[in-house]
Enzyme design. Structure first.
Site, short mmCIF file in Angstrom:
data_model
loop_
_atom_site.label_atom_id
_atom_site.label_comp_id
_atom_site.label_asym_id
_atom_site.label_seq_id
_atom_site.Cartn_x
_atom_site.Cartn_y
_atom_site.Cartn_z
N PRO A 102 0.85 -1.19 0.00
CA PRO A 102 0.00 0.00 0.00
C PRO A 102 0.89 1.25 0.00
O PRO A 102 1.95 1.25 0.63
CB PRO A 102 -0.79 -0.11 1.31
CG PRO A 102 -0.02 -1.06 2.17
CD PRO A 102 0.78 -1.94 1.26
N GLY B 292 3.91 3.85 5.32
CA GLY B 292 5.00 3.50 6.25
C GLY B 292 5.68 2.19 5.91
O GLY B 292 6.53 1.73 6.67
N LEU B 293 5.31 1.58 4.77
CA LEU B 293 5.96 0.31 4.39
C LEU B 293 7.03 0.52 3.30
O LEU B 293 7.45 -0.43 2.66
CB LEU B 293 4.93 -0.72 3.94
CG LEU B 293 3.91 -1.14 5.00
CD1 LEU B 293 2.97 -2.22 4.46
CD2 LEU B 293 4.58 -1.62 6.28
N GLY B 294 7.40 1.77 3.10
CA GLY B 294 8.53 2.05 2.21
C GLY B 294 8.22 1.86 0.73
O GLY B 294 9.13 1.53 -0.04
N SER B 295 6.96 2.09 0.32
CA SER B 295 6.65 1.84 -1.09
C SER B 295 7.34 2.85 -2.00
O SER B 295 7.80 2.48 -3.08
CB SER B 295 5.13 1.80 -1.33
OG SER B 295 4.62 3.09 -1.36
N SER B 296 7.48 4.11 -1.57
CA SER B 296 8.15 5.11 -2.43
C SER B 296 9.61 4.73 -2.63
O SER B 296 10.14 4.83 -3.74
CB SER B 296 8.12 6.50 -1.81
OG SER B 296 6.87 6.80 -1.34
N ALA B 297 10.25 4.26 -1.56
CA ALA B 297 11.66 3.87 -1.68
C ALA B 297 11.78 2.64 -2.58
O ALA B 297 12.68 2.57 -3.42
CB ALA B 297 12.24 3.57 -0.31
N ALA B 298 10.85 1.68 -2.44
CA ALA B 298 10.92 0.47 -3.27
C ALA B 298 10.72 0.84 -4.75
O ALA B 298 11.43 0.33 -5.62
CB ALA B 298 9.87 -0.54 -2.80
N ASP C 124 15.22 3.73 4.17
CA ASP C 124 14.28 3.03 3.29
C ASP C 124 14.96 2.58 1.99
O ASP C 124 14.79 1.45 1.55
CB ASP C 124 13.11 3.95 2.92
CG ASP C 124 12.14 4.13 4.07
OD1 ASP C 124 12.54 3.91 5.22
OD2 ASP C 124 10.97 4.48 3.81
O1 PMV Z 1 6.86 6.59 6.42
P1 PMV Z 1 8.08 6.13 5.73
O2 PMV Z 1 8.07 4.68 5.38
O3 PMV Z 1 8.43 7.00 4.55
O4 PMV Z 1 9.31 6.28 6.79
C1 PMV Z 1 9.76 7.55 7.22
C2 PMV Z 1 10.81 7.38 8.27
C3 PMV Z 1 11.35 8.68 8.85
O5 PMV Z 1 12.35 8.33 9.82
C4 PMV Z 1 10.26 9.47 9.56
C5 PMV Z 1 11.98 9.56 7.79
C6 PMV Z 1 13.28 9.01 7.20
O6 PMV Z 1 13.68 9.54 6.16
O7 PMV Z 1 13.92 8.11 7.79
#
Ligand code: PMV
Length: 301
Positions: free
Chosen positions: A83, A87-93, A135
């Site tokens: 999703p 918070g599961l790092g989809s943008s980074a993936a 991420d």
């Molecule tokens: O919500 P996410 O999965 O993009 O994680 C953000 C994590 C933070 O520590 C708040 C920001 C970061 O760049 O590490």
């Protein structure tokens, strides 16, 4: 015309996939040079890249920035088991898989280390300069990683069972990071000790990856500290409490907070019960574990 007579490069398309992640400990504090621990999880994002004469405007600012950084034009097709904005790092993936697919499709020849650095730059550029390498690094190398400032290290993969709860409320990572920055500016006497305490919890956790009960307690502390930092959400609290009541050893939000996902650490016997308790709160549960593989080539299409 038979394609069999043509060189393969005429019609192959590069498809790469990269895993999502949970932040086991230290989100937000990691933005200020404190340690953060993240673990790659099974759900993945798959990205297929094809060359194009002119750059079509992609829906995602992350993808547009990937093409800009690599200096080429193309289009992408994304399929995600993760999703987004949760918070599961989809943008980074998406970023990592896109960069590796571009590198492959255009035969640019950058190394994995170079691409991981570019992935971090893409995230920073899209997120107003504030993004740790967590991420993008964990999505590149898989397994479990420790990030402290510019230092990145792989940790031995733990044998832990997780149940993720998606609250189905979206969050904005840059918005939440900005909120913490604001608190640090206006109330440093409150924000700074909370960030120090998160760092202490993260450091302590490193001695307890073989002790799920203690690890669970530390996750609960980390969650409480994130709430004190102002990045909680009522539905996340509800899911965390429901998971603990159903027998989870510990539960916390993952990532920027303000919505998105939480996860619970569970014994094998408790995970179905915990998943049921999460689903009973109008949320979606995913039972998952570590993915020791990072970004990888899927196939040429
Ligand atoms: O919500 P996410 O999965 O993009 O994680 C953000 C994590 C933070 O520590 C708040 C920001 C970061 O760049 O590490």
């Amino acid at each position: 015309m038979s394609l069999g007579t043509q060189p393969l490069r005429w019609y192959r398309l590069a498809t790469w996939s990269a895993p999502g992640k949970v932040f086991l400990f230290g989100e937000h504090a990691v933005v200020y040079g404190k340690p953060g621990i993240a673990m790659a999880i099974k759900p993945r994002v798959m990205v297929t890249v094809r060359k194009a004469k002119r750059q079509k405007k992609p829906n995602s600012t992350y993808i547009a920035e990937c093409f800009r950084q690599m200096g080429v034009s193309g289009s992408v097709y994304v399929r995600s088991q993760l999703p987004s904005s949760s918070g599961l790092g989809s943008s980074a993936a998406v970023t990592v898989a896109t960069l590796f697919a571009i590198n492959d499709e255009f035969e640019i020849g950058k190394s994995a280390d170079e691409l991981a650095l570019i992935a971090h730059t893409v995230e920073k550029n899209v997120q107003n300069g504030r993004a740790s390498a967590t991420d993008t690094y964990v999505s590149t190398v898989g397994g479990m990683v420790l990030i402290t400032g510019n230092t990145k290290r792989r940790l031995p993969p733990p044998q832990i069972q997780l149940v993720i709860g998606n609250s189905l409320t979206h969050h904005s990572t840059s918005g939440m990071v900005a909120r913490v920055a604001d608190l640090k500016k206006t109330r440093p006497q409150i924000a700074d000790p909370i960030i120090e305490a998160i760092a202490a919890v993260t450091k302590c956790s490193m001695h307890h990856f073989n002790n799920p009960r203690e690890l669970g307690n530390l996750m609960n502390m980390n969650h409480a500290l994130l709430e004190a930092l102002g990045v909680g959400h009522p539905q996340l609290s509800r899911l965390v409490l429901a998971a603990r009541a159903a027998g989870a050893l510990g539960a916390k939000m993952t990532g920027a907070g303000g919505g998105g996902c939480m996860f619970a650490l569970c014994s094998k016997s408790a995970k179905t019960r915990v998943a049921g308790a999460i689903e009973a709160c109008e949320a979606r549960a995913i039972i998952t574990g570590i993915d020791t593989q990072g970004v990888r080539k899927e196939k040429d299409e």
